[in-house]
Design an enzyme around this catalytic site. Structure first.
Site, PDB file in Angstrom:
ATOM      1  N   LYS A  11      80.947  29.661   6.056  1.00  0.00           N
ATOM      2  CA  LYS A  11      82.349  30.039   5.913  1.00  0.00           C
ATOM      3  C   LYS A  11      83.209  29.322   6.964  1.00  0.00           C
ATOM      4  O   LYS A  11      82.682  28.736   7.925  1.00  0.00           O
ATOM      5  CB  LYS A  11      82.468  31.554   6.057  1.00  0.00           C
ATOM      6  N   TYR A  51      84.635  35.726  -5.709  1.00  0.00           N
ATOM      7  CA  TYR A  51      84.748  37.098  -5.191  1.00  0.00           C
ATOM      8  C   TYR A  51      85.324  38.070  -6.223  1.00  0.00           C
ATOM      9  O   TYR A  51      85.894  39.103  -5.843  1.00  0.00           O
ATOM     10  CB  TYR A  51      85.583  37.105  -3.912  1.00  0.00           C
ATOM     11  N   ASN A 118      81.912  36.731   8.997  1.00  0.00           N
ATOM     12  CA  ASN A 118      80.478  36.854   9.289  1.00  0.00           C
ATOM     13  C   ASN A 118      79.690  35.583   8.984  1.00  0.00           C
ATOM     14  O   ASN A 118      78.500  35.638   8.685  1.00  0.00           O
ATOM     15  CB  ASN A 118      79.909  38.073   8.561  1.00  0.00           C
ATOM     16  N   HIS A 121      77.774  33.246   3.506  1.00  0.00           N
ATOM     17  CA  HIS A 121      77.589  33.984   2.252  1.00  0.00           C
ATOM     18  C   HIS A 121      76.261  33.557   1.653  1.00  0.00           C
ATOM     19  O   HIS A 121      75.889  32.379   1.739  1.00  0.00           O
ATOM     20  CB  HIS A 121      78.698  33.630   1.254  1.00  0.00           C
ATOM     21  N   GLU A 132      77.322  31.628  -9.199  1.00  0.00           N
ATOM     22  CA  GLU A 132      77.972  31.013  -8.038  1.00  0.00           C
ATOM     23  C   GLU A 132      77.655  29.515  -7.932  1.00  0.00           C
ATOM     24  O   GLU A 132      78.530  28.727  -7.550  1.00  0.00           O
ATOM     25  CB  GLU A 132      77.545  31.751  -6.764  1.00  0.00           C
TER      26      GLU A 132
HETATM   27  P1  DAT Z   1      77.941  40.254   1.849  1.00  0.00           P
HETATM   28  O1  DAT Z   1      78.716  39.020   2.264  1.00  0.00           O
HETATM   29  O2  DAT Z   1      77.050  40.752   2.959  1.00  0.00           O
HETATM   30  O3  DAT Z   1      77.241  40.112   0.528  1.00  0.00           O
HETATM   31  P2  DAT Z   1      79.959  41.818   0.445  1.00  0.00           P
HETATM   32  O4  DAT Z   1      79.619  41.033  -0.771  1.00  0.00           O
HETATM   33  O5  DAT Z   1      79.909  43.303   0.337  1.00  0.00           O
HETATM   34  O6  DAT Z   1      79.045  41.403   1.684  1.00  0.00           O
HETATM   35  O7  DAT Z   1      81.439  41.442   0.933  1.00  0.00           O
HETATM   36  C1  DAT Z   1      81.909  40.120   0.877  1.00  0.00           C
HETATM   37  C2  DAT Z   1      82.601  39.792   2.169  1.00  0.00           C
HETATM   38  O8  DAT Z   1      83.764  40.627   2.326  1.00  0.00           O
HETATM   39  C3  DAT Z   1      81.753  40.080   3.423  1.00  0.00           C
HETATM   40  O9  DAT Z   1      80.898  39.026   3.740  1.00  0.00           O
HETATM   41  C4  DAT Z   1      82.798  40.336   4.451  1.00  0.00           C
HETATM   42  C5  DAT Z   1      83.906  41.023   3.683  1.00  0.00           C
HETATM   43  N1  DAT Z   1      83.796  42.493   3.747  1.00  0.00           N
HETATM   44  C6  DAT Z   1      82.889  43.251   3.068  1.00  0.00           C
HETATM   45  N2  DAT Z   1      83.070  44.563   3.315  1.00  0.00           N
HETATM   46  C7  DAT Z   1      84.111  44.637   4.186  1.00  0.00           C
HETATM   47  C8  DAT Z   1      84.787  45.714   4.838  1.00  0.00           C
HETATM   48  N3  DAT Z   1      84.437  46.988   4.644  1.00  0.00           N
HETATM   49  N4  DAT Z   1      85.821  45.409   5.670  1.00  0.00           N
HETATM   50  C9  DAT Z   1      86.193  44.136   5.878  1.00  0.00           C
HETATM   51  N5  DAT Z   1      85.609  43.073   5.283  1.00  0.00           N
HETATM   52  C10 DAT Z   1      84.587  43.308   4.457  1.00  0.00           C
HETATM   53 MG    MG Z   2      78.094  39.787  -1.382  1.00  0.00          MG
END
Ligand code: DAT
Ligand code: MG
Length: 141
Positions: A11, A51, A118, A121, A132
């Protein structure tokens, strides 16, 4: 044998912090093969498709804004159970509590931002990986 492919994104925070090499090193050191790699600034269309499952959530707009703000690196990696394996290398979503030893746990920082930044992805299932990969590398779809 269950050789498969996953879609990984380094990212914008990973690129800005010059962590591309460190993250790619971990992927290769685990034994996965990098079969495609491209650095570019994501388009609104790519991010909306990528997303789609998060549309409507409170962090959706800041997430898309952060992902489009500067270049990212899209990667396709291949290997035995690489989908699950890369999620394990990456660690859990929140970098503050991700386990030490993982990419997010070792390298992720808590930012004062409306979205968790973070570093990486990784696709979460074979269906997500196929969807994807087709978004970021249509030529491989
Ligand atoms: P991951 O990337 O671990 O699969 P995800 O698909 O649930 O997580 O979410 C996509 C991204 O969105 C994640 O990498 C960071 C952001 N995100 C997820 N949950 C969040 C939250 N509660 N608050 C802020 N950002 C969040
Ligand atoms: Mg995810």
């Amino acid at each position: 044998m269950t050789t498969e492919r996953t879609l990984i994104l380094l990212k914008p925070d990973a690129v800005e912090r010059a962590l591309r090499g460190e993250i790619l090193r971990r992927i290769e050191a685990k034994g996965y093969t990098i079969v495609a790699l491209a650095q570019r600034t994501a388009t609104a269309e790519e991010l909306a498709a990528h997303y789609a499952e998060h549309e409507g959530k409170p962090f959706y707009a800041p997430l898309v804004e952060y992902m489009a703000a500067s270049p990212l690196v899209a990667v396709v990696a291949e290997g035995e159970r690489v989908i699950e394996g890369f999620r394990s290398l990456a660690g859990t979503t929140d970098p503050t509590t991700a386990a030490p030893g993982t990419i997010r746990g070792d390298l992720g920082r808590q930012w004062d931002a409306p979205v968790l930044q973070n570093l990486v992805h990784g696709s979460d299932s074979p269906e997500s990986a196929a969807r994807e990969i087709a978004i970021w590398f249509p030529e491989l779809g």
